[in-house]
Structures are given as C-alpha cells and as structure tokens.
Design an enzyme around this catalytic site. Structure first.
Site, PDB file in Angstrom:
ATOM      1  CE  LYS A  45      -3.756  -0.229   2.362  1.00  0.00           C
ATOM      2  NZ  LYS A  45      -4.674  -0.385   3.465  1.00  0.00           N
ATOM      3  NE  ARG A 115      -6.635   3.697   4.853  1.00  0.00           N
ATOM      4  CZ  ARG A 115      -7.897   3.634   4.434  1.00  0.00           C
ATOM      5  NH1 ARG A 115      -8.461   2.489   4.192  1.00  0.00           N
ATOM      6  NH2 ARG A 115      -8.584   4.731   4.259  1.00  0.00           N
ATOM      7  N   GLY A 124      -8.331  -7.249   4.866  1.00  0.00           N
ATOM      8  CA  GLY A 124      -9.143  -7.339   6.084  1.00  0.00           C
ATOM      9  C   GLY A 124      -8.493  -8.071   7.243  1.00  0.00           C
ATOM     10  CG  MET A 126      -2.769  -7.224   9.742  1.00  0.00           C
ATOM     11  SD  MET A 126      -1.090  -6.808   9.365  1.00  0.00           S
ATOM     12  CE  MET A 126      -1.171  -6.513   7.641  1.00  0.00           C
ATOM     13  NE  ARG A 365      -6.167  -4.619  -2.771  1.00  0.00           N
ATOM     14  CZ  ARG A 365      -6.734  -4.829  -1.604  1.00  0.00           C
ATOM     15  NH1 ARG A 365      -6.024  -4.835  -0.521  1.00  0.00           N
ATOM     16  NH2 ARG A 365      -8.029  -5.052  -1.511  1.00  0.00           N
ATOM     17  CG  HIS A 483     -13.927 -10.464   4.504  1.00  0.00           C
ATOM     18  ND1 HIS A 483     -14.337 -11.725   4.855  1.00  0.00           N
ATOM     19  CD2 HIS A 483     -12.616 -10.413   4.780  1.00  0.00           C
ATOM     20  CE1 HIS A 483     -13.314 -12.379   5.356  1.00  0.00           C
ATOM     21  NE2 HIS A 483     -12.260 -11.609   5.321  1.00  0.00           N
ATOM     22  CB  SER A 808      11.994 -40.771 -12.079  1.00  0.00           C
ATOM     23  OG  SER A 808      10.836 -40.047 -11.738  1.00  0.00           O
ATOM     24  CB  CYS A 875       7.359 -39.639 -10.916  1.00  0.00           C
ATOM     25  SG  CYS A 875       8.303 -40.841  -9.979  1.00  0.00           S
ATOM     26  CE1 TYR A 895       9.786 -37.387 -15.890  1.00  0.00           C
ATOM     27  CE2 TYR A 895      11.868 -37.491 -17.080  1.00  0.00           C
ATOM     28  CZ  TYR A 895      10.930 -38.077 -16.259  1.00  0.00           C
ATOM     29  OH  TYR A 895      11.116 -39.340 -15.793  1.00  0.00           O
TER      30      TYR A 895
HETATM   31  C1  PEP Z   1       7.371 -41.720  -4.742  1.00  0.00           C
HETATM   32  O1  PEP Z   1       7.741 -42.367  -3.795  1.00  0.00           O
HETATM   33  O2  PEP Z   1       7.534 -40.491  -4.831  1.00  0.00           O
HETATM   34  C2  PEP Z   1       6.684 -42.363  -5.859  1.00  0.00           C
HETATM   35  C3  PEP Z   1       6.356 -41.664  -6.923  1.00  0.00           C
HETATM   36  O3  PEP Z   1       6.361 -43.653  -5.734  1.00  0.00           O
HETATM   37  P1  PEP Z   1       5.108 -44.164  -4.889  1.00  0.00           P
HETATM   38  O4  PEP Z   1       4.296 -42.970  -4.515  1.00  0.00           O
HETATM   39  O5  PEP Z   1       4.386 -45.106  -5.744  1.00  0.00           O
HETATM   40  O6  PEP Z   1       5.772 -44.811  -3.717  1.00  0.00           O
END
Ligand code: PEP
Ligand code: MG
Length: 919
Positions: A45, A115, A124, A126, A365, A483, A808, A875, A895
């Site tokens: 602000k 303020r 809202g 504070m 803002r 709000h 992975s 993953c 990835y």
């Molecule tokens: C993990 O452990 O992050 C994974 C992807 O394998 P899972 O969740 O199947 O154990």
C-alpha cells in the site's frame, strides 16, 4: 580556519561516532520519498501510494512507517527504534504544511487514517483506524469547519468505536455476546427510532459517543485518550500488533507469507466521503475480477466512509450509476482507470473517496481475480500491448489455472433444480453441499467428509477457517468487493454474495427465500458464475475447458477455452522442462495428453491390479508359497500386463512411457478381514487357514520400509522377468501394427539404494529384452533407469548413474525416508507443525527444499558427474506443485510428472520458473 579536507575528515569522524539513524519514515504527497519498487520496505500500500503521488494522481498526503520498524519492534520485545519518534514528528509537520491544518488543533484540526500495509496484501486481516485526531475539542472545530455537526459527530463516533475496539481491546467477551459498541449503538437507534446509522442526528451521535466512552472506561478502567499524539502512538502499535493476531497468522500460513516480513503502517490525511450527498466512497477494479471482462467494475456508496463498502453492511451501487449521480467524478475515474492500467501494467483494484465533488485516490494494488479472470486478463492485456507474453504467463497463479477445469452444474440436473433466489456472482464454479451457518460447523462437517456451503449474512475475517473448509460461500448482504467476495475469489472458492432475497436466521438456523425454508444440514447448491441459488443438491458436470478437451464441445464455441489454450501455448513456448503425467490406464493417459502431457512419467504397475478380480491373481502371486506356485500365478498375470501396456503405448502414440516395476507395500494387497481371506481361499482352492498362515508369515511391522520396491524383484526375479516380458511383448505388438506407432518404454526400478540392486534388476531386463526382440524380430528403443527415493540413492547417485539411463525422483518416499515421517500418518501432527511454523508447508505436498531438496540436488550432481547425458525427472506428488516445480527447474531436472489434472498447472508453473530464472 580548518581546510576543506580537514573539515571533511572531521565530518567523517563525527558520522562514524554517531551513525546516521536508519530512515524509518517515508513521506508521500507533494513530497514523496518512495516508489512502487519499494514494496519490501514500504509494504504494497505504501509503495503504491508513493507511486500514485509520483504520477500525479490525487493522493492525500501522509507517511509510511517501514516494515523494518515492525521487524525491529518484534525483535526487541515490542520496543521501537529510538529514532522513530523524531522522524514521525517531522513527517507530521510535512503533512501540516501540505494541508494547512494542525494535528490536535482546536481550530483547524488535522485528522489521519492509520492502516496496515504488508508486502503482499492481506485483505481485512489487520486493523485500520479512521478519523484519528478527533477528541472532545477538535470535533467541535471539525463541526465549525465543515458546517455540519451531524457529520463531525458521526466521524467522532466511528473513531471512538474503532479505537475502543482495535487499540483498547473492548470486544465481545464470549462468542454469543454481541459486539458491545454495536449493541450500544443499536440501543440508541432503537430509542430514537432510526434504522440506519446515517439517520442519527448530531445529538444522537453525541449520546452514542458518551455511552461508548463510558463503555471503554467500564471495561478497561482507562479513559479514551484525548491527547492526539497518544492516539497516534496507540494506533500505530495496534497495527503492528495486529501482524501477530490470529486471523493474520492464519492467512499468512495459508498463503505462505513469512512472519519475518512484518507490516508497514500508513498514516494518511483523512478525506471524507461522508460529508453529504456530494461525497462518496468506493472501490473499483479496472476490469471485472470475476470473469476478466474489460469493463469498469466497482461500486460506491454516497455519503459514506471507508470501510462501509467493503464491510458489506450497506449494499452499494454499481460504478456505472456514478455516471448519473456524479458525472464529473465518473469521468475523472475513467481517466484514472486507464492511467493506472497503463502505468502498473496490470488490473488494479483501487479505493477512492469523493469529498465534496473532489476525487482522491486512497489505494491501488494489483487486483485479485479468479483463475478464469486471470487467464482472460492476461491474454487480452497482452493483445492490447499492456503486458508482454512473459508477463502474462507469470501473472496467473499456476494453481489457479486448475479452476478453469472445475465442474459446472450438469445441464440436465440444473434444469430440474429449484431456483430459490439469486445473488451477486462473486466466485465462479458450481458448489453443492450441506448448509452450515458458522465456521466451526463448516470445519466439523468437512472433517466428517461432507461438502458444505457456508451461509452467512456477511463474512468477516473471523470466518476464514470456515471459508477455507467450505466448497461454497453464500452471503445475504454485501457487494462484489465485500470481504466474502475478495477472499473467496482469491481462494478459488465458489461464492455468491449480496443475495438480498434470502433471509438467514442464525438463532433458528434457517435460510429462507419466500416460502422455501431450508435448515442447517439441508443441501443447497450455488452457481458462482450466474449468482443462482438452488434448494437441494445438484449434480455437477465438467467445465467448458474440460469438455472441449474431451472432444464434447467445439473449441470455437468456448471463449474460455481459447483463452486457456493461448496461455498454454505461451507456457509451452517459454518452459524448458518437459511435463509428463502419472497415469496407469489408457483413459487417464488420453485425458492427460489432451491437457498437454508429453509422456508418462510414472505408471505404477501395481495399480493395474486393483480392478475387478485382478487383485485375486495379484494376491495369489504375493502369497505363493513356492517358486513354482509364483510362476504359475505370474503366468496368469502376464496377459493382463501385456494388454495394459499395449493400451498405454497406443494411447501415448510414441511418447515415452515410464513403467515402474512392482512396488506394492504388501499391506496394501494382503486380504485384511476374514471375508476377503475366505474369498481368496476359495479362489485359490485352499483352506482359509492356509491363507491366514501365509498372511501372518508375510506380516511386516513397517511395510513402507519393508519387502517392497526392487527388494521384491531381487527376492523373486520371476516377477521382474514377467513384467519385462509383458513390456517388450506389448511393445513388439504395437510396433507391428499397420498404423505406425512408435514405442518408447522406459523401465524404472523402484526403491534402489545400492548400485548392485539396480545391476541385478537391469540384467534381467536386458536379457528379456534381447529374448523378445530376437523372438519377435523387432528392435525396441527402450531405457532402464531408477527412482531416487531413499537418501542412500541420492548420496551414491554417481555410482548408480553408471548403470541408470535415467533418474526419477520419487519424492513421496524420499520425503518419508528423509524426514522419517510416515507418508500415511503424518497428518496427525503436521497441522501443529504448521501452526508453530516448524514446517510451514505440508512437506508431502510442497517439497522441503532445504532437506529433501538438498538430497535431490546431490542426486542430480552425482548422476551428472558420471553420466552427463542422464535424464532427470520427478514423479512424486510434488511434480504438480508450483513451488516444487520451480525448485525442480532450478535444480536442473529435465521434466516433471504429475496427475493428469495438474498437467496444465505444471506447464504454466514450469514456464514461470523458466521466465523468472531468466529475469
Ligand atoms: C514416490 O515415492 O515419490 C513415488 C512416486 O512412488 P510411490 O508414490 O508409488 O511410492
Ligand atoms: Mg515410492
């Protein structure tokens, strides 16, 4: 006379002796010290008030006390830096000079608003105090100056109430006790026969003030301060103290705002929207924050002050009506609207006051918006050259893109639904659930597994917990910037507000619209896009974007889809990381591909056996008492696996498919109760006792740390052999199809901690691959790699990478094993850890960067040191979390892989990470 050189030296020495105090106070107005870039120091602000003053917008002067003061205040046990007092006094003098008024003066008094203003806005959360500087004497001066006694005493009444509440802590003592000031006000209104505050006369207000001051004295033992400097000191401290109040703390936790940031305090000359019918106050957005449309959007109240609009107590008028009520001000505001967007390069949410026909800007803002609006605004502002593509991509909170994929009401179900009322659409989407009337009940019902719609007359920050828990929020009062609306939009919640046709009665726990009376616990459905409220529960259907993606709607028919698609295209242009999906079936894979997945990053093969009677074959295999019995069971599993992989390869049409070999924590697959043991015994043609004995023999105290992952394939190589055979035979089948489809299997060995474990399994995979390729006369392009999901693997990754073609990171298990916290049970204490800021985010949702993240980095560095071409992915669930995705980008992963619905989030987050890293 000393030489110039000596004088300079003396000055230097003097300044060494008495270091110049830090600058704690920054003025804005005619003299402006700050600018928009100083948000960390001045808060959002304060920095933007300075910036507006710089670009010539009409900002009432004032000053900002920096966030550094807040930080020091807490660090030093709530004591201010010594230099602050003097700097405030100087800033007040500047205000006095600029306004020609004097603080505490009995002829021409200067009044301030006080303020909060954190680095990121916390609407809202504070405290705010208006009309500071009024006392029993200065109020008379204000009366003379304004020629309006009702006005002067109205201001004083509000000030005493706010000050008594916020600074002196006079509040309800129990949940059921009404607010003591509101109660006293209510009694006077009743006695004099008026219903709205602005109908109170000067004399009525004097009476209320008398009662308020007595209330303060009775409750606190101290008098309401008449000394204006004391008032200011108290108000500043109250704002700093409110940084640590319960609702601000909760808000910070939810939005990951660090406690160390602190808040700034803005002290600004008061301007009055309640000076009569030529005055007004309002809030506006430069575009519609609910759907993003390029229309001037906002609301105002005539003859009202500050919080009246956002508090939702009176329902305000739409901004378009100001063109009739105050055409000159409307025109000025329209110019301001354009100027703000052009200067700040984003949609602005601003507050203004019109004091006797003169426009003042009190705040601006970046406007909070729904996911839907964020996407449309980003695309349209880019096309208008108000922002670049890169900015457009970074402007959309990655998590919010998923709100475009949220359900809408099923078109058939909605036709039959009973419309009971309409309100203002404030947060799009469809929600259906049980009616609850307070935050505590909302949390209780949700803990029982029910969906709820929180129904309130209006919401206040105290309702935050309930709003977080609810699927939908419905209020009977308040406008689209109340709000409820602001907070719901930010959370991506479905919300309707200002539904004045419904009557909510907390005492009888009912919600009434005409003849329809619904009770607490009854079902209600709300459409936050149209504002329609339906009695009963209504089935929901997928969003427009999802329908287009599923081929059920034409892209040309959905503007929302086109906007979404544009953002996705820009995201793909700027991101450098790939985005894959975690999918175990052709349906999931196709859905993920439609959302942009570039491959499968994790197919959990054990999940392929959950369906139908497959689990029995799987159990047969797990419980097999001998190699021969296991091989027999595996023989039955092989055709299922081959068919499944065949389906996946076809669905993915040549994209890489990472197949993780069996990793079943045994407890997930063993029959738990007598009935399922009996069923299994029947299926196997053995006695139930035999099954029970075998289950007992396989029992593990810690199955998550037990006989799972590659340990299983090492104990029973025939399992790995069957799976490898299924993968390569399916690959061969698909490669031989007339329709040319490429196949790229990536076989992933789980839970490896030792290079020898991987070597053991890889040898089997290569042997089977050679056998199948030879037998089928095909060449299969495949990789073999491993998951890095135990700390030892990360620490010894250089060794493991000599065998692995890819890594992975399985951050679910890596988090579990690094933190020594069970991924299945941690919920019981994590919320306490969050409350205490020990672990600010759930580490199973957002990567613990310092701990688990260090191991990930070690894994990456080690892997690259011996295998520079190694492919690196993630993953675990973190692959769909924006903060973790950013970490992955910076750690150099190639990835991320996440659940199908998170794919658009991941594409956007990956682009944002790349753009930020380049900046
Ligand atoms: C993990 O452990 O992050 C994974 C992807 O394998 P899972 O969740 O199947 O154990
Ligand atoms: Mg795992």
């Amino acid at each position: 006379m000393p030489s110039k050189k000596t004088a300079k030296k003396a000055k230097k020495v003097a300044s060494k002796r008495a270091p110049k105090a830090a600058k704690y106070v920054y003025s804005f107005g005619k003299k402006t010290d700050g600018n928009a870039k100083m948000k960390n120091l001045l808060g959002g602000k304060g920095a933007n008030l300075a910036e507006m003053a710089r670009i010539g917008l009409p900002v009432p002067g004032g000053f900002t006390i920096t966030t550094d003061v807040c930080v020091e205040y807490y660090k030093n046990g709530r004591v201010y830096p010594a230099a602050l007092k003097g700097q405030i006094a100087t800033a007040i003098k500047i205000c006095e000079k600029e306004s020609g008024k004097k603080f505490g003066d009995q002829k021409n008094p200067l009044l301030f608003s006080v303020r909060s203003g954190a680095r990121e806005s916390m609407p809202g959360m504070m405290d705010t105090i208006l009309n500071l500087g009024l006392n029993d004497k200065t109020v008379e001066a204000l009366k003379v100056k304004s020629g309006n006694g009702r006005f002067a005493y109205d201001c004083y009444r509000r000030f005493v109430q706010m000050y008594g509440d916020v600074v002196m802590g006079v509040q309800s003592r129990t949940e059921n006790e009404p607010d003591p000031f509101e109660h006293a006000l209510h009694l006077v209104k009743k006695e004099v026969g008026v219903t709205i505050d602005s109908d109170l006369t000067e004399e009525n207000n004097k009476e209320v003030i008398k009662r308020f001051q007595k209330l303060i004295k009775d409750r606190t033992g101290g008098a309401f301060p008449q000394d204006v400097q004391k008032q200011l000191d108290g108000a500043v401290s109250a704002v700093f103290n409110s940084w640590e109040n319960e609702r601000a703390t909760l808000y910070r936790q939810k939005y990951g705002i660090p406690a160390e940031w602190g808040t700034a305090v803005n002290v600004q000359l008061m301007v009055f929207g309640n000076l009569g019918d030529t005055s007004a106050t309002g809030v506006a957005f430069t575009r519609d924050p609910a759907n993003g449309e390029n229309v001037f959007y906002g609301e105002y109240l005539i003859n009202a002050q500050g919080e009246d609009v956002v508090a939702g107590v009176r329902t305000p008028f739409p901004i378009a009506q100001l063109a009739d009520d105050m055409p000159k001000s409307h025109k000025e505001l329209s110019v301001v609207r354009k100027k703000l967007e052009k200067h700040f390069g984003d949609v602005q949410d601003f507050e203004f006051t019109i004091e006797d026909g003169k426009l003042y800007m009190l705040q601006t803002r970046n406007g909070k918006r729904t996911g839907l609006a964020a996407v449309r605004i980003a695309v349209e502002m880019t096309k208008q050259r108000l922002m670049t593509q890169q900015t457009a991509v970074t402007k959309i909170p990655a998590d919010q893109i998923s709100s475009l994929l949220v359900p809408i009401f099923d078109t058939n179900a909605i036709k039959k639904a009973k419309l009971m009322a309409t309100g203002l659409p404030a947060g799009p989407g469809a929600a259906s659930g049980k009616i609850v009337f307070n935050a505590a009940d909302a949390e209780k019902e949700v803990a029982l597994g029910n969906s709820v719609v929180l129904c309130r007359e209006e919401t206040s920050p105290e309702d935050l917990r309930g709003m977080i828990a609810s699927d939908g929020i419905l209020t009977s009062r308040g406008g689209v910037s109340s709000h409820a609306a602001l907070v719901a939009r930010q959370m991506g919640k479905v919300c309707i507000c200002g539904a004045s046709d419904i009557h909510i009665d907390y005492a009888s726990a009912t919600l009434t619209a005409g003849k329809i009376v619904l009770k607490e616990g009854d079902s209600i459905s709300i459409d936050g896009t149209t504002g329609e409220i339906f009695a009963g529960s209504v089935a929901t259907a997928p969003s427009e974007v999802s329908q287009v993606l599923a081929g059920k709607m034409k892209a040309e028919k959905s503007y929302t889809f086109q906007m979404f698609n544009q953002i996705m295209k820009w995201s793909d242009k700027y991101r450098t990381m790939g985005v894959r999906t975690n999918a175990d079936s052709p349906e999931q894979s196709k859905s993920a591909v439609s959302m942009g997945a570039e491959g499968i990053g994790l197919c959990r093969t054990e999940h392929m056996f959950f369906e139908g009677d497959r689990i029995s074959y799987m159990r047969e295999m797990i419980l097999a008492p001998s190699v021969a019995a296991r091989k027999a069971a595996l023989k039955k599993l092989l055709p299922f696996q081959r068919k499944d992989f065949n389906g996946l390869f076809k669905a993915m049409e040549g994209r890489p498919v990472t197949i993780r070999f069996l990793d079943p924590p045994l407890h997930e697959f063993l029959p738990h109760d007598d009935a399922s043991r009996r069923d299994l015994a029947e299926h196997l043609g053995v006695s139930p006792e035999i099954v029970s004995d075998r289950v007992r023999a396989l029992h593990e105290e810690n199955p998550m740390l037990g006989h799972r992952g590659c340990r299983l394939g090492i104990s029973y190589p025939e399992i790995t052999e069957m799976q490898a055979r299924a993968v390569f035979e399916a690959a061969a089948q698909v490669l031989k199809l007339k329709r040319k489809i490429k196949v790229k299997p990536e076989i992933m060995i789980p839970l490896v901690g030792f290079k020898d474990e991987l070597d053991n399994q890889v040898a089997i995979v290569h042997r089977v691959a050679a056998e199948v390729q030879k037998a089928k006369g095909v060449k299969i392009d495949y990789l073999v790699g491993t998951m890095l999901e135990v700390p030892r693997a990360c620490v010894t990754s250089a060794e493991i990478a000599k065998t692995a073609q890819f890594f992975s990171f399985g951050t679910n298990d890596l988090t579990q094993t690094t933190l020594g916290m069970s991924r299945d049970d941690a919920g019981s204490f994590l919320s306490k850890y969050k409350d205490l800021d020990i672990i600010p985010q759930n580490p199973f949702a957002t990567l613990d960067q310092e701990g688990v993240g260090s191991l990930v980095k070690q894994g990456v560095d080690g892997g690259k040191s011996t295998n520079p071409d190694i492919k690196l992915g993630i993953c675990g669930e973190h692959g769909g979390d924006p903060a973790s995705i950013k970490f992955c980008h910076n750690a150099g992963l190639s990835y991320v892989s996440c659940s199908p619905n998170r794919v658009p989030v991941a594409r956007l987050a990956a682009a944002q990470a790349a753009i930020e890293a380049e900046a």
